[in-house]
Scaffold this motif. Sequence first.
Motif, short mmCIF file in Angstrom:
data_model
loop_
_atom_site.label_atom_id
_atom_site.label_comp_id
_atom_site.label_asym_id
_atom_site.label_seq_id
_atom_site.Cartn_x
_atom_site.Cartn_y
_atom_site.Cartn_z
N VAL A 286 5.11 -14.16 5.75
CA VAL A 286 5.65 -15.23 4.90
C VAL A 286 6.16 -16.37 5.77
CG1 VAL A 286 7.43 -15.84 3.22
CG2 VAL A 286 6.23 -13.67 3.02
N ALA A 287 6.86 -16.03 6.86
CA ALA A 287 7.43 -17.05 7.74
C ALA A 287 6.37 -17.91 8.40
CB ALA A 287 8.31 -16.38 8.79
N THR A 288 5.23 -17.31 8.72
CA THR A 288 4.18 -18.04 9.44
C THR A 288 3.09 -18.58 8.52
OG1 THR A 288 2.99 -15.96 9.85
CG2 THR A 288 4.55 -16.70 11.55
N GLY A 289 3.21 -18.30 7.22
CA GLY A 289 2.19 -18.78 6.29
C GLY A 289 0.86 -18.09 6.45
N ALA A 290 0.86 -16.83 6.81
CA ALA A 290 -0.38 -16.07 7.01
C ALA A 290 -1.15 -15.96 5.70
CB ALA A 290 -0.06 -14.67 7.54
N PRO A 291 -2.47 -15.94 5.76
CA PRO A 291 -3.27 -15.87 4.53
C PRO A 291 -3.07 -14.59 3.73
CG PRO A 291 -4.66 -15.64 6.49
CD PRO A 291 -3.32 -16.07 6.96
N ASP A 292 -2.65 -13.51 4.40
CA ASP A 292 -2.45 -12.26 3.69
C ASP A 292 -0.97 -12.01 3.38
OD1 ASP A 292 -1.64 -11.91 6.29
OD2 ASP A 292 -2.57 -9.93 6.55
N ALA A 293 -0.17 -13.08 3.38
CA ALA A 293 1.27 -12.92 3.17
C ALA A 293 1.59 -12.29 1.82
CB ALA A 293 1.97 -14.28 3.30
N GLU A 294 0.93 -12.77 0.77
CA GLU A 294 1.22 -12.24 -0.56
C GLU A 294 0.88 -10.75 -0.65
OE1 GLU A 294 0.24 -13.24 -5.26
OE2 GLU A 294 -0.39 -14.62 -3.68
N GLU A 295 -0.24 -10.35 -0.08
CA GLU A 295 -0.63 -8.94 -0.09
C GLU A 295 0.38 -8.09 0.68
OE1 GLU A 295 -4.30 -6.08 1.49
OE2 GLU A 295 -4.45 -8.27 1.62
N LEU A 296 0.81 -8.57 1.84
CA LEU A 296 1.76 -7.81 2.65
C LEU A 296 3.13 -7.72 1.97
CD1 LEU A 296 0.88 -9.09 6.23
CD2 LEU A 296 0.49 -6.80 5.30
N VAL A 297 3.51 -8.74 1.25
CA VAL A 297 4.78 -8.70 0.51
C VAL A 297 4.72 -7.65 -0.60
CG1 VAL A 297 6.25 -9.98 -1.10
CG2 VAL A 297 5.56 -11.03 1.06
N HIS A 298 3.59 -7.56 -1.29
CA HIS A 298 3.45 -6.53 -2.32
C HIS A 298 3.51 -5.13 -1.69
CE1 HIS A 298 2.83 -9.26 -5.56
NE2 HIS A 298 1.65 -9.68 -5.18
N VAL A 299 2.88 -4.98 -0.53
CA VAL A 299 2.92 -3.68 0.16
C VAL A 299 4.36 -3.33 0.52
CG1 VAL A 299 2.26 -2.45 2.25
CG2 VAL A 299 0.56 -3.83 1.05
N ALA A 300 5.08 -4.31 1.10
CA ALA A 300 6.46 -4.07 1.52
C ALA A 300 7.35 -3.76 0.33
CB ALA A 300 6.99 -5.29 2.27
N ALA A 301 7.21 -4.52 -0.74
CA ALA A 301 8.04 -4.30 -1.92
C ALA A 301 7.77 -2.94 -2.55
CB ALA A 301 7.79 -5.41 -2.94
N SER A 302 6.50 -2.55 -2.56
CA SER A 302 6.14 -1.25 -3.12
C SER A 302 6.71 -0.12 -2.29
CB SER A 302 4.61 -1.13 -3.20
OG SER A 302 4.23 0.18 -3.55
N TYR A 303 6.49 -0.19 -0.98
CA TYR A 303 6.92 0.92 -0.12
C TYR A 303 8.44 0.95 0.03
CZ TYR A 303 7.05 4.46 3.44
OH TYR A 303 7.32 5.64 4.11
N ALA A 304 9.06 -0.21 0.30
CA ALA A 304 10.50 -0.24 0.53
C ALA A 304 11.28 0.18 -0.71
CB ALA A 304 10.92 -1.64 0.97
#
Length: 356
Positions: A286-304
Amino acid sequence: MEFGLSEEQRGLAATIRTLLARRADSAAVRSATESGPGYDVGLWQTLCGQIGAAALAIPEKYDGAGFTLFETGIVMDELGRSLAPSPLLASVIAAEALLASEDEAARERLLPRIAAGSVATLAWQGPSTAAPGDEPVRAQADRLTGSVCHVLLGDASDVLLVAAETATGQALFEVAPSAVAWTSTPAMDTTLRLAVATFDDTPGVRLTGDAGAALRRAHLAGTAGVAALQLGCARRALEMTVDYAKTRVQFGRPIGSFQALKHRMADMLVQVETTRSVVWAAMYAVATGAPDAEELVHVAASYAGEALHDLAAETIQLHGGIAITWEHDAQMLFKRAHALGQLFGQPHQHRALLAL
């Protein structure tokens, strides 16, 4: 390639941890939740004035520190570990919405205030923030009508942004918090302050630009921020349980010496370390504006979210009856785990979005 914190980032984490150990012990957290604002104003002023916690992700041109949302995530991790109530999440969400907007005048007017520690919040009915009691906020010219439930620190805010429907689509408005009718909403987690905002022909100033893009950024940053708070809570659950297992004696020996309990605490450690990896990856994306940021955020929110739920339950189990008493911090952690899981979507909702 191994990913780790830089020396500067480790120093930031250590500074925050030291401050919170001194100013946010169990008694201080309870006192803060019972205060008028719902958080320790002195601690917040120290976090902002001496460390610049609210300014980390705000560019220097707006009196910010010029770092990124990843450094803000480090602070949220430590705040989550301490269980201390704080306006940081609400202020970051509002700041990210402003940064993603195209209204330079509003950014120049509001971001320096947020960087200095003014409490900001965003009232909107997002994809995972809408509540049954909401009445869609609509704007006629510069007048707003409707209501929004569960506004973070709404009645304690200094800066308020509101999303409203207009004749030409969704727009963001700056509204004076004093012009809004606020109703405090008691939460199971006493460290979380929520309020219902009611707008009745309330005046507002419309921000220019794409409100949809600003709200998407706010939701992304808010979801990642919650995951960082969940990481901190997960760390606290593990530490609390291991410390207790070393001192609680049963059958003449510490319960931590029993093989079955060692296995359970080892499983807790695996969950914490995995949570750390996915949350750091999401915050960095998210901080770097990576193209897969939204996907990684969903992964983090799901797992965390799911990991913290399990860890909090295990903390209760391994502490026994003392964990559900008001005097013990385990019950606060358990409530925080459930409350955070509701703010920006539950784990199964994030997994469903990943499957699309």
